[in-house]
Design a protein around this motif. Structure first.
Motif, mmCIF file in Angstrom:
data_model
loop_
_atom_site.group_PDB
_atom_site.id
_atom_site.type_symbol
_atom_site.label_atom_id
_atom_site.label_comp_id
_atom_site.label_asym_id
_atom_site.label_seq_id
_atom_site.Cartn_x
_atom_site.Cartn_y
_atom_site.Cartn_z
ATOM 1 N N LEU A 191 0.679 -1.055 0.088
ATOM 2 C CA LEU A 191 0.220 0.275 -0.102
ATOM 3 C C LEU A 191 1.124 1.118 0.210
ATOM 4 N N TYR A 192 0.626 2.059 -1.010
ATOM 5 C CA TYR A 192 1.904 3.659 -1.263
ATOM 6 C C TYR A 192 0.597 4.908 -1.287
ATOM 7 N N PHE A 193 1.094 5.588 -0.738
ATOM 8 C CA PHE A 193 1.000 6.873 -0.457
ATOM 9 C C PHE A 193 0.956 7.595 -2.145
ATOM 10 N N VAL A 194 0.928 7.785 -3.329
ATOM 11 C CA VAL A 194 1.535 8.489 -4.231
ATOM 12 C C VAL A 194 0.583 9.755 -4.548
ATOM 13 N N TYR A 195 1.183 11.159 -4.239
ATOM 14 C CA TYR A 195 1.354 12.244 -4.721
ATOM 15 C C TYR A 195 2.227 13.121 -5.880
ATOM 16 N N SER A 196 1.703 14.437 -6.464
ATOM 17 C CA SER A 196 2.327 15.105 -7.343
ATOM 18 C C SER A 196 1.573 16.238 -7.207
ATOM 19 N N ARG A 197 2.755 17.494 -7.930
ATOM 20 C CA ARG A 197 2.016 18.810 -7.687
ATOM 21 C C ARG A 197 2.564 19.685 -8.411
ATOM 22 N N VAL A 198 1.946 20.272 -9.332
ATOM 23 C CA VAL A 198 2.544 20.616 -10.750
ATOM 24 C C VAL A 198 2.049 22.161 -10.897
ATOM 25 N N LEU A 199 2.522 23.845 -10.558
ATOM 26 C CA LEU A 199 2.624 24.857 -10.902
ATOM 27 C C LEU A 199 2.728 25.664 -12.285
ATOM 28 N N PHE A 200 1.483 25.570 -13.209
ATOM 29 C CA PHE A 200 1.350 26.702 -13.889
ATOM 30 C C PHE A 200 1.335 28.029 -13.872
ATOM 31 N N ARG A 201 2.107 28.870 -15.013
ATOM 32 C CA ARG A 201 1.755 29.662 -14.889
ATOM 33 C C ARG A 201 1.891 30.772 -16.442
#
Length: 284
Positions: A191-201
């Motif tokens: 069991l894994y916690f997966v995350y991702s964040r991307v900043l658009f501008r």
């Protein structure tokens, strides 16, 4: 000069020549104790034989006078003093009992601590070297499993999709997870916690679609499977500069050799600073 008349004696005769006093014998003492001889003076001589007068009764002693210096004590006050004394005795007994219980608990706790220390020392002395090695290997494996995590940051040197990442410099690291082919590959199922964040501008506002997708691949399965996705339109207004952040995060059960990747709709609108665009996972 004539001799004095009426001299008392045991008895006398007045007719004796020369007025000489001659003793007169008294009658013998009777057995009746109430009898006593009386002497009467008659013509200078004592006459005996008259009965005794009745004895004068003795007056009884008066009753004792109570001591008025001692005032009668108040019964209510005596009861109050007795109650206070009883309460004090009870409080002292309870205090002694609680003190004994506290000392007993402290002694028991101290003895249990000593017993645990002795058990630990005995177990450490009797563990064979092979068992110690197995225990050390198991602990090492547990530490390795606990370290199965990865955090990669944005890489400005992009050459198409999926996004490329920085796996080692700055805040990036990998532990038990491999970074290969622009993705993160897991070697242990779980069991894994997966995350991702991307900043658009951007510098100009338009009606283009912004998309942020996390998907996985596996050599045993054809194609790819989308895990998380974010799409946005009408995210700006006017002609001034704009910025929009997209964050995805969820819990997934991954298989061995699963690899995870990130896609975006337009690479040119992504800010690749390591604190603004990143990707990672960790095993629970």
């Amino acid at each position: 000069m004539q001799p004095p008349q009426g001299r008392a004696g045991f008895g006398c005769r007045g007719d004796e020549p020369g007025g000489q006093v001659r003793p007169v014998p008294l009658p013998p003492v009777q057995q009746n104790l109430n009898y006593c001889p009386h002497i009467f003076w008659v013509d200078g001589c004592a006459e005996t034989g008259a009965p005794c007068a009745p004895a004068v009764p003795t007056a009884p002693f008066p009753p004792p006078v109570p001591d008025r210096s001692r005032k009668p004590r108040n019964k209510g006050r005596e009861r109050g003093e007795r109650g206070s004394a009883g309460f004090l005795v009870m409080f002292l007994l309870i205090l002694v009992a609680f003190t004994g219980v506290g000392l007993s608990i402290f002694k028991i706790f101290h003895l249990e601590k000593e017993v645990d220390e002795l058990r630990e020392a005995a177990s450490a002395e009797h563990i064979p070297p092979a068992a110690q090695k197995l225990t050390g290997d198991r602990e090492e494996n547990l530490r390795k499993e606990a370290r199965r995590a990865a955090h990669v940051t944005g890489n400005p040197a992009q050459q198409g999709l999926p996004l490329e990442w920085e796996p080692s410099s700055g805040h990036a690291y990998t532990s038990g997870i491999q970074y290969e082919e622009r993705g993160l590959r897991v070697s242990e199922p779980g069991l894994y916690f997966v995350y991702s964040r991307v900043l658009f501008r951007g510098t100009a506002c338009d009606t283009q679609l912004l998309a942020h997708v996390v998907y996985k691949r596996n050599p045993a399965s054809p194609g790819s499977l989308v895990l998380m996705e974010d799409r946005a339109t009408n995210f700006c207004s006017g002609q001034r500069m704009w910025a929009r952040s997209s964050y995805l995060g969820a819990l997934f059960r991954l298989r061995r050799m699963d690899s995870l990747h990130v896609n975006v709709s337009k690479i040119a609108l992504v800010n690749f600073e390591e604190s603004k665009t990143f990707f990672g996972l960790f095993k629970l």
